[in-house]
Design an enzyme around this catalytic site. Structure first.
Site, mmCIF file in Angstrom:
data_model
loop_
_atom_site.group_PDB
_atom_site.id
_atom_site.type_symbol
_atom_site.label_atom_id
_atom_site.label_comp_id
_atom_site.label_asym_id
_atom_site.label_seq_id
_atom_site.Cartn_x
_atom_site.Cartn_y
_atom_site.Cartn_z
ATOM 1 N N ASP A 25 0.957 -1.081 -0.044
ATOM 2 C CA ASP A 25 0.188 0.182 0.066
ATOM 3 C C ASP A 25 0.865 1.151 0.029
ATOM 4 O O ASP A 25 1.579 1.359 0.933
ATOM 5 C CB ASP A 25 -0.946 -0.050 1.180
ATOM 6 C CG ASP A 25 -1.911 0.996 1.053
ATOM 7 O OD1 ASP A 25 -1.898 2.032 0.608
ATOM 8 O OD2 ASP A 25 -2.909 0.757 1.998
ATOM 9 N N ASP A 60 -3.382 7.324 -3.265
ATOM 10 C CA ASP A 60 -3.023 6.449 -2.176
ATOM 11 C C ASP A 60 -3.918 5.182 -2.920
ATOM 12 O O ASP A 60 -4.804 5.066 -3.336
ATOM 13 C CB ASP A 60 -4.091 6.687 -1.124
ATOM 14 C CG ASP A 60 -4.164 5.639 0.082
ATOM 15 O OD1 ASP A 60 -3.323 4.741 0.046
ATOM 16 O OD2 ASP A 60 -4.973 6.040 1.203
ATOM 17 N N HIS A 118 -11.686 6.425 2.309
ATOM 18 C CA HIS A 118 -11.693 7.709 3.077
ATOM 19 C C HIS A 118 -11.399 8.703 1.901
ATOM 20 O O HIS A 118 -10.942 8.707 0.898
ATOM 21 C CB HIS A 118 -10.610 7.837 4.040
ATOM 22 C CG HIS A 118 -9.218 7.378 3.432
ATOM 23 N ND1 HIS A 118 -8.218 8.362 2.819
ATOM 24 C CD2 HIS A 118 -8.771 6.166 3.138
ATOM 25 C CE1 HIS A 118 -7.142 7.776 2.294
ATOM 26 N NE2 HIS A 118 -7.377 6.365 2.530
ATOM 27 N N HIS A 170 -6.778 11.307 5.630
ATOM 28 C CA HIS A 170 -7.953 10.543 6.055
ATOM 29 C C HIS A 170 -8.774 12.211 6.449
ATOM 30 O O HIS A 170 -8.487 12.506 7.549
ATOM 31 C CB HIS A 170 -7.885 9.820 6.998
ATOM 32 C CG HIS A 170 -7.190 8.310 6.770
ATOM 33 N ND1 HIS A 170 -5.915 8.198 7.360
ATOM 34 C CD2 HIS A 170 -7.368 7.495 5.976
ATOM 35 C CE1 HIS A 170 -5.375 6.953 6.910
ATOM 36 N NE2 HIS A 170 -6.134 6.644 5.993
ATOM 37 N N GLU A 209 -10.908 1.441 -0.751
ATOM 38 C CA GLU A 209 -9.977 0.124 -0.496
ATOM 39 C C GLU A 209 -10.720 -1.082 0.249
ATOM 40 O O GLU A 209 -10.767 -1.053 1.546
ATOM 41 C CB GLU A 209 -9.045 0.811 0.392
ATOM 42 C CG GLU A 209 -9.303 1.482 1.743
ATOM 43 C CD GLU A 209 -7.933 2.027 2.421
ATOM 44 O OE1 GLU A 209 -7.105 1.400 2.648
ATOM 45 O OE2 GLU A 209 -7.986 3.298 2.552
ATOM 46 N N GLU A 222 -6.781 -0.993 -3.684
ATOM 47 C CA GLU A 222 -7.206 0.380 -3.523
ATOM 48 C C GLU A 222 -6.649 1.317 -4.600
ATOM 49 O O GLU A 222 -5.776 1.171 -5.209
ATOM 50 C CB GLU A 222 -6.433 0.957 -2.082
ATOM 51 C CG GLU A 222 -6.755 2.390 -1.932
ATOM 52 C CD GLU A 222 -5.794 2.650 -0.530
ATOM 53 O OE1 GLU A 222 -5.171 2.313 -0.109
ATOM 54 O OE2 GLU A 222 -6.521 3.963 -0.077
#
Ligand code: MN
Ligand code: MN
Length: 296
Positions: A85, A96, A158, A166, A191, A282
């Site tokens: 990640d 992200d 998020h 976040h 995600e 994600e």
């Protein structure tokens, strides 16, 4: 969205695509996790970005907040389900993104990987204005349960903002009843996590990941705090990064004081409650009639 800002989100996304390709070449039986993380983080800088958080490398039942510690000796082994990640930022605008990978052939691993990827694709299609948040979670859970697995219910996607990993809305991995709607130009990290376990994560030991929580004064390691404020701002960072620059003793003294004064927040490793394997997929997406996936 302002053109200049969109450009930065896209550049962060383009770097993330290259980083994921690069990361796949490092995922081999016997590879040291700490080497993989160091190489990924160095490559992000080489490509003109900055890490938005330490490269997470989670194995099997570990779902999140899992990074190799300073001098950790863990290596990848056959049948591991490994998740990478990564976060890349350009002037605080973040990509992200995560993928899971099987070390050697494993039917269970491959099914888990396919389930979280299918769930992510289903949710991305819904990243349009006026979609209710719960619809994303419902689509994710449908894909994962129909593959015979459980989504992780206490981990969420998020919203992403400038130097803010976040913020605002949480994107659930099941239908949580949230009927608020998506709006154009919201930047979301979606995600899904799929597991052969119960679908709940619990906290384990310290992840050695920290984040600046508030301004304050320390007696030991003022230069470390200045370094954090200047370079990481409010984004998460690894103890490993500080140790390399400032040494272990000074870093430990600083962290102890900064945590006691609540200047820093620390994170614990999150693992699946029943110890079963977890996969994750994600992407970062900008909400629009035609959703803009920056990391794909
Ligand atoms: Mn992520
Ligand atoms: Mn995320």
């Amino acid at each position: 969205m302002e053109k200049e800002i969109l450009k930065k989100y896209k550049k962060a996304g383009e770097i993330s695509i290259k980083i994921k390709e690069f990361a796949r070449t490092l995922l081999k039986e016997g590879a040291l996790l700490v080497d993989i993380a160091d190489k990924i983080e160095d490559k992000i800088i080489e490509l003109g970005g900055k890490p938005a958080f330490p490269a997470n490398i989670s194995i099997n039942e570990f779902a999140a907040h899992s990074i190799p510690r300073f001098k950790e000796q863990t290596v990848l082994t056959k049948n591991d389900l490994v998740t990478v990640d990564v976060g890349i930022q350009i002037d605080g605008f973040i990509a992200d993104t995560a993928f899971s990978y099987s070390i050697g052939k494993s039917e269970e691993n491959e099914k888990l990987i396919a389930a979280s990827e299918a769930a992510l694709n289903a949710a991305l299609k819904l990243a349009k204005p006026d979609t209710e948040i719960r619809e994303l979670g419902k689509a994710i859970a449908n894909e994962i349960t129909s593959a015979g697995f459980q989504p992780i219910k206490n981990l969420t996607g998020h919203m992403v903002g400038e130097y803010n990993l976040h913020m605002g809305l949480r994107i659930p991995n099941y239908d949580n009843g949230d009927d608020r709607i998506l709006e154009k130009d919201m930047v979301l990290a979606i995600e899904p996590f799929a597991t052969s376990g119960e679908g709940i994560v619990v906290e384990g030991k310290s992840a050695e990941i920290f984040k600046l929580e508030k301004k304050g004064v320390v007696r030991t390691g003022r230069e470390i705090l200045a370094h954090i404020i200047k370079n990481y701002k409010t984004l998460p960072f690894a103890k490993r990064w500080l140790v390399k620059k400032f040494g272990l003793l000074k870093t430990n003294l600083f962290l102890k004081e900064a945590l006691a004064k609540e200047i820093l927040k620390d994170y614990n490793v999150l693992r699946e409650k029943t110890g079963k394997k977890v996969s994750q997929a994600e992407h970062t997406v900008i909400v629009a009639e035609k959703p803009i996936i920056t990391t794909k």
